[in-house]
Structures are given as structure tokens and as C-alpha cells.
Design a protein around this motif. Structure first.
Motif, PDB file in Angstrom:
ATOM      1  N   VAL A   1      12.589  55.372  42.411  1.00 21.48           N
ATOM      2  CA  VAL A   1      12.418  54.891  43.792  1.00 21.48           C
ATOM      3  C   VAL A   1      11.114  55.461  44.341  1.00 21.48           C
ATOM      4  N   GLN A   2      10.288  54.603  44.895  1.00 19.01           N
ATOM      5  CA  GLN A   2       9.031  55.042  45.519  1.00 19.01           C
ATOM      6  C   GLN A   2       9.069  54.714  47.010  1.00 19.01           C
ATOM      7  N   LEU A   3       8.549  55.625  47.775  1.00 17.38           N
ATOM      8  CA  LEU A   3       8.518  55.467  49.230  1.00 17.38           C
ATOM      9  C   LEU A   3       7.084  55.520  49.716  1.00 17.38           C
ATOM     10  N   GLN A   4       6.733  54.619  50.598  1.00 19.69           N
ATOM     11  CA  GLN A   4       5.388  54.556  51.160  1.00 19.69           C
ATOM     12  C   GLN A   4       5.500  54.591  52.672  1.00 19.69           C
ATOM     13  N   ALA A   5       5.073  55.688  53.268  1.00 20.02           N
ATOM     14  CA  ALA A   5       5.104  55.812  54.723  1.00 20.02           C
ATOM     15  C   ALA A   5       3.740  55.454  55.295  1.00 20.02           C
ATOM     16  N   SER A  16       2.894  55.928  72.261  1.00 20.47           N
ATOM     17  CA  SER A  16       3.910  55.541  71.284  1.00 20.47           C
ATOM     18  C   SER A  16       3.272  55.217  69.945  1.00 20.47           C
ATOM     19  N   LEU A  17       4.039  55.410  68.908  1.00 19.86           N
ATOM     20  CA  LEU A  17       3.676  54.987  67.558  1.00 19.86           C
ATOM     21  C   LEU A  17       4.934  54.525  66.858  1.00 19.86           C
ATOM     22  N   ARG A  18       4.760  53.632  65.903  1.00 13.03           N
ATOM     23  CA  ARG A  18       5.880  53.198  65.082  1.00 13.03           C
ATOM     24  C   ARG A  18       5.553  53.460  63.621  1.00 13.03           C
ATOM     25  N   LEU A  19       6.313  54.324  63.002  1.00 13.13           N
ATOM     26  CA  LEU A  19       6.136  54.593  61.589  1.00 13.13           C
ATOM     27  C   LEU A  19       7.026  53.660  60.773  1.00 13.13           C
ATOM     28  N   SER A  20       6.530  53.279  59.622  1.00 14.22           N
ATOM     29  CA  SER A  20       7.293  52.455  58.701  1.00 14.22           C
ATOM     30  C   SER A  20       7.353  53.143  57.349  1.00 14.22           C
ATOM     31  N   CYS A  21       8.417  52.859  56.631  1.00 17.58           N
ATOM     32  CA  CYS A  21       8.575  53.391  55.277  1.00 17.58           C
ATOM     33  C   CYS A  21       9.079  52.264  54.397  1.00 17.58           C
ATOM     34  N   ALA A  22       8.266  51.892  53.427  1.00 21.37           N
ATOM     35  CA  ALA A  22       8.627  50.831  52.494  1.00 21.37           C
ATOM     36  C   ALA A  22       9.231  51.434  51.235  1.00 21.37           C
ATOM     37  N   VAL A  23      10.356  50.887  50.803  1.00 23.77           N
ATOM     38  CA  VAL A  23      11.062  51.368  49.624  1.00 23.77           C
ATOM     39  C   VAL A  23      10.827  50.390  48.484  1.00 23.77           C
ATOM     40  N   SER A  24      10.430  50.892  47.328  1.00 26.96           N
ATOM     41  CA  SER A  24      10.245  50.049  46.160  1.00 26.96           C
ATOM     42  C   SER A  24      10.869  50.729  44.946  1.00 26.96           C
ATOM     43  N   GLY A  25      11.122  49.944  43.919  1.00 27.45           N
ATOM     44  CA  GLY A  25      11.736  50.485  42.719  1.00 27.45           C
ATOM     45  C   GLY A  25      13.220  50.706  42.862  1.00 27.45           C
ATOM     46  N   GLY A  26      13.781  50.201  43.930  1.00 29.67           N
ATOM     47  CA  GLY A  26      15.208  50.347  44.188  1.00 29.67           C
ATOM     48  C   GLY A  26      15.557  49.540  45.419  1.00 29.67           C
ATOM     49  N   THR A  27      16.812  49.476  45.729  1.00 38.28           N
ATOM     50  CA  THR A  27      17.261  48.736  46.908  1.00 38.28           C
ATOM     51  C   THR A  27      17.568  49.708  48.026  1.00 38.28           C
ATOM     52  N   SER A  70      15.524  53.169  62.664  1.00 40.67           N
ATOM     53  CA  SER A  70      16.198  51.908  62.368  1.00 40.67           C
ATOM     54  C   SER A  70      15.858  51.509  60.944  1.00 40.67           C
ATOM     55  N   ARG A  71      16.567  50.526  60.438  1.00 38.75           N
ATOM     56  CA  ARG A  71      16.298  50.069  59.088  1.00 38.75           C
ATOM     57  C   ARG A  71      16.527  48.574  58.990  1.00 38.75           C
ATOM     58  N   ASP A  72      15.829  47.964  58.056  1.00 41.59           N
ATOM     59  CA  ASP A  72      15.992  46.552  57.745  1.00 41.59           C
ATOM     60  C   ASP A  72      16.140  46.467  56.230  1.00 41.59           C
ATOM     61  N   ASN A  73      17.365  46.433  55.766  1.00 40.85           N
ATOM     62  CA  ASN A  73      17.598  46.452  54.321  1.00 40.85           C
ATOM     63  C   ASN A  73      17.081  45.187  53.638  1.00 40.85           C
ATOM     64  N   ALA A  74      17.006  44.103  54.370  1.00 38.69           N
ATOM     65  CA  ALA A  74      16.462  42.861  53.794  1.00 38.69           C
ATOM     66  C   ALA A  74      14.981  43.029  53.464  1.00 38.69           C
ATOM     67  N   LYS A  75      14.314  43.910  54.200  1.00 38.19           N
ATOM     68  CA  LYS A  75      12.900  44.167  53.971  1.00 38.19           C
ATOM     69  C   LYS A  75      12.673  45.483  53.239  1.00 38.19           C
ATOM     70  N   ASN A  76      13.755  46.135  52.833  1.00 44.27           N
ATOM     71  CA  ASN A  76      13.635  47.432  52.150  1.00 44.27           C
ATOM     72  C   ASN A  76      12.765  48.404  52.940  1.00 44.27           C
ATOM     73  N   TYR A 107      16.806  65.798  50.076  1.00 46.24           N
ATOM     74  CA  TYR A 107      16.680  64.417  49.631  1.00 46.24           C
ATOM     75  C   TYR A 107      16.033  64.362  48.245  1.00 46.24           C
ATOM     76  N   ALA A 108      16.428  63.377  47.462  1.00 45.74           N
ATOM     77  CA  ALA A 108      15.914  63.260  46.098  1.00 45.74           C
ATOM     78  C   ALA A 108      14.522  62.640  46.049  1.00 45.74           C
ATOM     79  N   TYR A 109      14.235  61.718  46.942  1.00 46.24           N
ATOM     80  CA  TYR A 109      12.994  60.961  46.885  1.00 46.24           C
ATOM     81  C   TYR A 109      12.223  61.122  48.184  1.00 46.24           C
ATOM     82  N   TRP A 110      10.900  61.305  48.051  1.00 44.85           N
ATOM     83  CA  TRP A 110      10.040  61.540  49.206  1.00 44.85           C
ATOM     84  C   TRP A 110       8.799  60.674  49.138  1.00 44.85           C
TER      85      TRP A 110
END
Length: 120
Positions: A1-5, A16-27, A70-76, A107-110
Motif C-alpha cells: 500500500v502506498q500513500l501520497q499526501a 484554511s487548507l485541505r489535505l488529501s491522501c491518495a491510496v494506491s496498491g490497495g483498497t 473525511s474519506r471517499d472510498n470510491a476515490k481511494n 500504523y503499518a503504512y505511511w
């Protein structure tokens, strides 16, 4: 699993700022997700966490009422909306994923971190 913040930057206090984290290599829906931060000379600290289905959400007292995870699992993807930012929020922000851990730092993945700087 790879995470990109991403989404960090320089903002004035009160902004204000909005951070995003994209998850790849897994669901993403298989994982609890968390945000942590580390300021210069300080240890990494918990900011917020959300369970895999979104039913459980936790915040550090220092950000409660100002930050929203918040999270959007459809967008990982997982997000951290940060409002009413303060200079003490300045830190490198990391997203993390784990199948079991929710609130502590084991946590296992960062992800690689994104810098947030709040000017006074």
C-alpha cells in the motif's frame, strides 16, 4: 500500500487548507486512516483518524472543532479539512493506513508528508 499526501502550503493564521491522501496498491476501504503531524524538534503526534467505513472518527483535542477528517472510498482518498489555522499547526502532516490501528501511532503504512506552514 502506498500513500501520497498533498495539499500543504503556506497560509496565514485564520486561513484554511485541505489535505488529501491518495491510496494506491490497495483498497482504501480495507483500512483505517489517520493523519499525524510533526513539528520541528517535536515528536510526531496524532491529529485525526477515521475508521474504514467512516463510522468512527477521532480528533486530537488541539484540533477539535477546527479540523474535519473525511474519506471517499470510491476515490481511494482521505481528506483533512483544516480551518481557523494557527501558527502552532505548522508541521509536516502525514497520512497513515492500517487494518487494525486507529488512534495510536503504530500504523503499518505511511505517506511521505506534506508541509503546512501557518504564518502569524
Amino acid at each position: 500500500v502506498q500513500l501520497q499526501a498533498y495539499g500543504g502550503g503556506l497560509v496565514q493564521a485564520g486561513g484554511s487548507l485541505r489535505l488529501s491522501c491518495a491510496v494506491s496498491g490497495g483498497t482504501s476501504r480495507s483500512y483505517h486512516m489517520g493523519w499525524f503531524r510533526q513539528a520541528p524538534g517535536k515528536e510526531r503526534e496524532f491529529v485525526a483518524a477515521i475508521s474504514w467505513g467512516g463510522g468512527r472518527i477521532y480528533y486530537a483535542d488541539s484540533v477539535k472543532g477546527r479540523f474535519t477528517i473525511s474519506r471517499d472510498n470510491a476515490k481511494n482518498s482521505v481528506y483533512l479539512q483544516m480551518n481557523s489555522l494557527k501558527p502552532e499547526d505548522t508541521a509536516v502532516y502525514y497520512c497513515a493506513a492500517d487494518r487494525d490501528v486507529l488512534r495510536d501511532a503504530s500504523y503499518a503504512y505511511w505517506g511521505q508528508g506534506t508541509q503546512v506552514t501557518v504564518s502569524s
